[in-house]
Motif scaffolding. Structure first.
Motif, PDB file in Angstrom:
ATOM      1  N   ILE A  54    -113.249   1.767  63.669  1.00 46.57           N
ATOM      2  CA  ILE A  54    -112.966   1.806  64.732  1.00 46.57           C
ATOM      3  C   ILE A  54    -112.115   1.563  65.476  1.00 46.57           C
ATOM      4  O   ILE A  54    -110.809   2.397  66.069  1.00 46.57           O
ATOM      5  CB  ILE A  54    -113.892   2.695  65.844  1.00 46.57           C
ATOM      6  N   ALA A  55    -112.065   0.860  65.523  1.00 43.10           N
ATOM      7  CA  ALA A  55    -110.894  -0.806  66.447  1.00 43.10           C
ATOM      8  C   ALA A  55    -110.805  -1.854  65.850  1.00 43.10           C
ATOM      9  O   ALA A  55    -111.273  -2.768  64.367  1.00 43.10           O
ATOM     10  CB  ALA A  55    -111.827  -0.397  68.028  1.00 43.10           C
ATOM     11  N   THR A  56    -109.626  -2.951  65.341  1.00 48.28           N
ATOM     12  CA  THR A  56    -109.465  -4.013  64.856  1.00 48.28           C
ATOM     13  C   THR A  56    -108.779  -4.909  66.595  1.00 48.28           C
ATOM     14  O   THR A  56    -107.742  -4.037  67.269  1.00 48.28           O
ATOM     15  CB  THR A  56    -108.431  -3.991  64.369  1.00 48.28           C
ATOM     16  N   TRP A  57    -109.892  -5.806  66.803  1.00 50.32           N
ATOM     17  CA  TRP A  57    -109.225  -6.723  67.086  1.00 50.32           C
ATOM     18  C   TRP A  57    -108.653  -8.183  66.392  1.00 50.32           C
ATOM     19  O   TRP A  57    -109.620  -8.799  66.560  1.00 50.32           O
ATOM     20  CB  TRP A  57    -110.406  -7.397  67.982  1.00 50.32           C
ATOM     21  N   LEU A  58    -107.472  -8.378  66.970  1.00 49.47           N
ATOM     22  CA  LEU A  58    -106.351 -10.100  66.433  1.00 49.47           C
ATOM     23  C   LEU A  58    -106.403 -10.581  67.547  1.00 49.47           C
ATOM     24  O   LEU A  58    -105.376  -9.840  68.563  1.00 49.47           O
ATOM     25  CB  LEU A  58    -105.511  -9.097  65.819  1.00 49.47           C
ATOM     26  N   LEU A  59    -106.566 -11.787  67.708  1.00 48.34           N
ATOM     27  CA  LEU A  59    -106.613 -12.924  68.046  1.00 48.34           C
ATOM     28  C   LEU A  59    -105.127 -13.637  67.482  1.00 48.34           C
ATOM     29  O   LEU A  59    -105.529 -14.530  65.992  1.00 48.34           O
ATOM     30  CB  LEU A  59    -107.560 -13.937  68.567  1.00 48.34           C
ATOM     31  N   TYR A  60    -104.167 -13.753  68.260  1.00 51.15           N
ATOM     32  CA  TYR A  60    -102.941 -14.520  67.360  1.00 51.15           C
ATOM     33  C   TYR A  60    -102.968 -15.770  68.026  1.00 51.15           C
ATOM     34  O   TYR A  60    -102.861 -16.546  68.753  1.00 51.15           O
ATOM     35  CB  TYR A  60    -101.437 -13.653  67.644  1.00 51.15           C
ATOM     36  N   VAL A  61    -103.867 -16.915  67.233  1.00 54.33           N
ATOM     37  CA  VAL A  61    -104.070 -17.715  67.445  1.00 54.33           C
ATOM     38  C   VAL A  61    -102.642 -19.455  67.313  1.00 54.33           C
ATOM     39  O   VAL A  61    -102.812 -20.260  68.177  1.00 54.33           O
ATOM     40  CB  VAL A  61    -105.485 -18.640  67.191  1.00 54.33           C
ATOM     41  N   SER A  62    -101.473 -18.706  66.142  1.00 61.01           N
ATOM     42  CA  SER A  62    -100.831 -19.822  66.062  1.00 61.01           C
ATOM     43  C   SER A  62     -99.592 -19.163  65.637  1.00 61.01           C
ATOM     44  O   SER A  62     -99.974 -17.997  65.480  1.00 61.01           O
ATOM     45  CB  SER A  62    -101.546 -21.343  65.362  1.00 61.01           C
ATOM     46  N   ASN A  63     -98.604 -19.478  65.071  1.00 61.91           N
ATOM     47  CA  ASN A  63     -97.450 -18.510  63.773  1.00 61.91           C
ATOM     48  C   ASN A  63     -98.656 -18.098  62.861  1.00 61.91           C
ATOM     49  O   ASN A  63     -98.265 -17.479  61.749  1.00 61.91           O
ATOM     50  CB  ASN A  63     -96.412 -19.798  63.772  1.00 61.91           C
ATOM     51  N   HIS A  64     -99.192 -18.956  61.904  1.00 59.55           N
ATOM     52  CA  HIS A  64     -99.787 -18.567  60.899  1.00 59.55           C
ATOM     53  C   HIS A  64    -101.013 -18.499  60.805  1.00 59.55           C
ATOM     54  O   HIS A  64    -101.631 -18.525  59.613  1.00 59.55           O
ATOM     55  CB  HIS A  64     -99.822 -20.665  60.288  1.00 59.55           C
ATOM     56  N   TYR A  65    -102.112 -18.759  62.110  1.00 56.84           N
ATOM     57  CA  TYR A  65    -103.421 -18.301  62.082  1.00 56.84           C
ATOM     58  C   TYR A  65    -103.633 -17.524  62.477  1.00 56.84           C
ATOM     59  O   TYR A  65    -102.923 -17.129  63.991  1.00 56.84           O
ATOM     60  CB  TYR A  65    -104.362 -19.402  62.417  1.00 56.84           C
ATOM     61  N   TYR A  96    -104.064  -8.592  75.400  1.00 60.56           N
ATOM     62  CA  TYR A  96    -104.580  -9.801  76.487  1.00 60.56           C
ATOM     63  C   TYR A  96    -104.341 -10.699  75.983  1.00 60.56           C
ATOM     64  O   TYR A  96    -104.479 -11.639  75.177  1.00 60.56           O
ATOM     65  CB  TYR A  96    -105.846  -9.050  75.161  1.00 60.56           C
ATOM     66  N   HIS A  97    -104.016 -11.177  77.159  1.00 57.55           N
ATOM     67  CA  HIS A  97    -103.476 -12.578  77.410  1.00 57.55           C
ATOM     68  C   HIS A  97    -104.148 -13.572  78.059  1.00 57.55           C
ATOM     69  O   HIS A  97    -105.119 -13.538  78.595  1.00 57.55           O
ATOM     70  CB  HIS A  97    -102.375 -12.393  78.236  1.00 57.55           C
ATOM     71  N   ASP A  98    -104.251 -15.051  77.549  1.00 59.55           N
ATOM     72  CA  ASP A  98    -105.171 -16.275  77.870  1.00 59.55           C
ATOM     73  C   ASP A  98    -106.699 -15.577  77.049  1.00 59.55           C
ATOM     74  O   ASP A  98    -106.950 -16.307  78.109  1.00 59.55           O
ATOM     75  CB  ASP A  98    -104.797 -16.646  78.510  1.00 59.55           C
ATOM     76  N   ILE A  99    -107.126 -15.162  75.947  1.00 54.27           N
ATOM     77  CA  ILE A  99    -108.573 -14.972  76.070  1.00 54.27           C
ATOM     78  C   ILE A  99    -109.506 -16.330  75.676  1.00 54.27           C
ATOM     79  O   ILE A  99    -110.380 -16.573  75.568  1.00 54.27           O
ATOM     80  CB  ILE A  99    -108.476 -13.982  75.186  1.00 54.27           C
ATOM     81  N   VAL A 100    -108.178 -16.715  74.784  1.00 54.66           N
ATOM     82  CA  VAL A 100    -109.829 -18.091  73.674  1.00 54.66           C
ATOM     83  C   VAL A 100    -108.239 -19.464  74.314  1.00 54.66           C
ATOM     84  O   VAL A 100    -107.764 -19.452  74.218  1.00 54.66           O
ATOM     85  CB  VAL A 100    -109.719 -18.380  72.118  1.00 54.66           C
TER      86      VAL A 100
END
Length: 483
Positions: free
Chosen positions: A466-477, A356-360
């Motif tokens: 049953i599921a994992t949600w990941l938000l990639y907020v930067s190269n390190h977070y 998903y794009h542009d979520i936060v």
């Protein structure tokens, strides 16, 4: 140079004069003896001038070092995450704070009440330690292996995947030597050889200019003899007797009385004589019998894991790829997304992975990082045998946990995840904010409980994941939630 340094110097001089006059009383009664004192005084003046020149030289070296650090700090603090995104910059930060600043403190030789020393002493309790520096060194070697880089390009700071605007930094002779020493301390002779060879190469070429600026605080002079000593033993440990003999001979050419090298020379020649059939000529390093390589790894998935890091993972067939789509998604006309649906992309089909794009928003991201930063602690894993949470060498990160009740932004993100996925976040774990450091990684693992782990997540009381949600907020977070 602090007041104490000046006072100490003069104290030494007055003590010497006092001792001299005590040993030879009534000197004033003899011109002959007074003549001797003139030469004593001349020698003392000469020594004093040497002392002054040494102090001035020391201050000049410190000034150059401070000026270099001033420029580096100005660049680094403009965008700290981008700067530390370059692994060499991160390693050198660990090395400077753990090693060089301590050496500078000793070099200054100032009264401990001096403002600078007091400030430095107070702050040093928060500096990285030997373990941090060693960890950063291992991270560089891990990056070297994972991305199949050579020490030459790594040392020059030319790393793939970094933008042209990223701050560049190179490894000095001393840096490469330190990396080799860390590998040596782990009995990793393959990487010891790689880094020591690079150190020797740069030393022979004159070394990067940076070394000249930092020489004032180098505790150990890195010379060819020391490097060759490490090299000869490291290649010997890998079974390369010819290479070990070659490095030993080069060492003895520089230091003919080196005790260990002379002993090794005889031993290596003896071992080679036993190995060779009569009349066989000696092989040179790199020829038969000299094959060396990276040590075997315990992790079965290592090859695939590193291929994925390099973007060389398995590929879909064109037909399978054609079934993946991008779309605007409203989760079956969810009231929150009917007018403003989210961008959804099929990342993989089996297992299903969606992007998903542009979520936060950027503002939300910064707020989450502010909340998490004071709580970051070394990330842990659940021991599959005991179930106890413990740090592991294969998970290089720190993490913090944020509950929905702690701040509206956390609650909003949780609600957004629920609205988009349709999963019930009331049974999800708290948001985990993971912050990865230099060479940060988390090797292949399962997020869910397997059959041989019946007690995993028992304390949560919410069942298996049953599921994992990941938000990639930067190269390190990364923000993670598991349901």
């Amino acid at each position: 140079m602090g007041l104490f340094g000046v006072t100490y110097g003069w104290m030494l001089i007055f003590i010497l004069l006092f001792s001299s006059s005590s040993a030879h009383s009534d000197v004033f009664t003899s011109i002959g003896q007074m003549t001797d004192l003139l030469f004593v005084e001349k020698d003392l003046v000469s020594s004093l001038k040497d002392y002054i020149r040494a102090e001035e030289s020391k201050l000049e070296q410190i000034k150059k070092w401070a000026d270099r650090l001033d420029i580096l700090s100005a660049v680094a603090t403009e965008d700290p995450e981008a700067f530390l995104g370059h692994p060499v910059n991160a390693f050198k930060l660990m090395k400077r704070l753990n090693t060089e600043w301590g050496e500078l403190e000793s070099l200054v030789l100032s009264d401990t009440s001096h403002a600078f020393i007091s400030n430095l002493t107070i702050r040093r309790q928060h500096f990285p330690n030997d373990e941090d520096q060693s960890g950063a060194a291992k991270a560089l070697t891990r990056l070297l292996d994972t991305y199949r880089l050579d020490t030459d390009s790594f040392s020059s700071g030319e790393l793939p995947g970094l933008s042209q605007s990223s701050p560049r930094s190179s490894l000095s002779v001393s840096d490469c030597f330190d990396l080799g020493k860390v590998a040596y301390s782990e009995a990793d002779y393959y990487h010891t050889e790689l880094w020591m060879t690079q150190a020797l190469k740069q030393l022979d070429a004159g070394g990067p200019g940076e070394d000249q600026a930092s020489v004032a605080v180098d505790a150990v002079a890195v010379d060819a003899v020391t490097i060759l000593d490490y090299l000869s033993f490291s290649v010997y440990q890998q079974g390369a007797l010819e290479a070990a003999l070659d490095f030993t001979r080069r060492l003895l050419a520089l230091d003919p009385v080196h005790q260990r090298a002379n002993g090794n020379l005889k031993y290596f020649e003896f071992q080679l004589a036993k190995r060779r059939p009569a009349g066989e000529r000696g092989v040179r390093p790199g020829e038969k019998g000299e094959t060396r390589g990276r040590p075997a790894d315990y992790l079965p998935e290592r090859k695939q894991y590193e291929q994925l890091c390099r973007g060389e993972g398995i590929r879909m067939t064109p037909r399978r790829q054609s079934r993946l789509f991008c779309r605007y998604y409203d989760n079956n006309r969810h009231p929150m997304y009917v007018i403003g649906p989210v961008k959804q992309e099929d990342e993989w089909d089996r297992p299903l992975i969606l992007r998903y794009h542009d979520i936060v928003s950027d503002t939300e991201i910064e707020r989450v990082k502010e909340l998490a930063k004071p709580r970051l602690r070394r990330a842990t894993i659940s021991n599959p045998v005991t179930g106890v949470l413990e740090p592991a060498h294969y998970r290089i990160s720190k993490s913090a946990w944020l509950g929905a009740f702690e701040h509206p932004v956390v609650d909003r993100i949780n609600q957004r995840i629920e609205d988009i996925t349709g999963l019930d976040v009331s049974t999800a774990e708290e948001l985990q904010v993971a912050n990865y450091g230099v060479g940060g990684q988390y090797e292949p693992h399962f997020d869910f409980r397997r059959k041989d782990e019946p007690d995993a997540f028992e304390e949560l009381g919410t069942g298996n994941r049953i599921a994992t949600w990941l938000l990639y907020v930067s190269n390190h977070y990364v923000i993670i939630t598991s349901s």
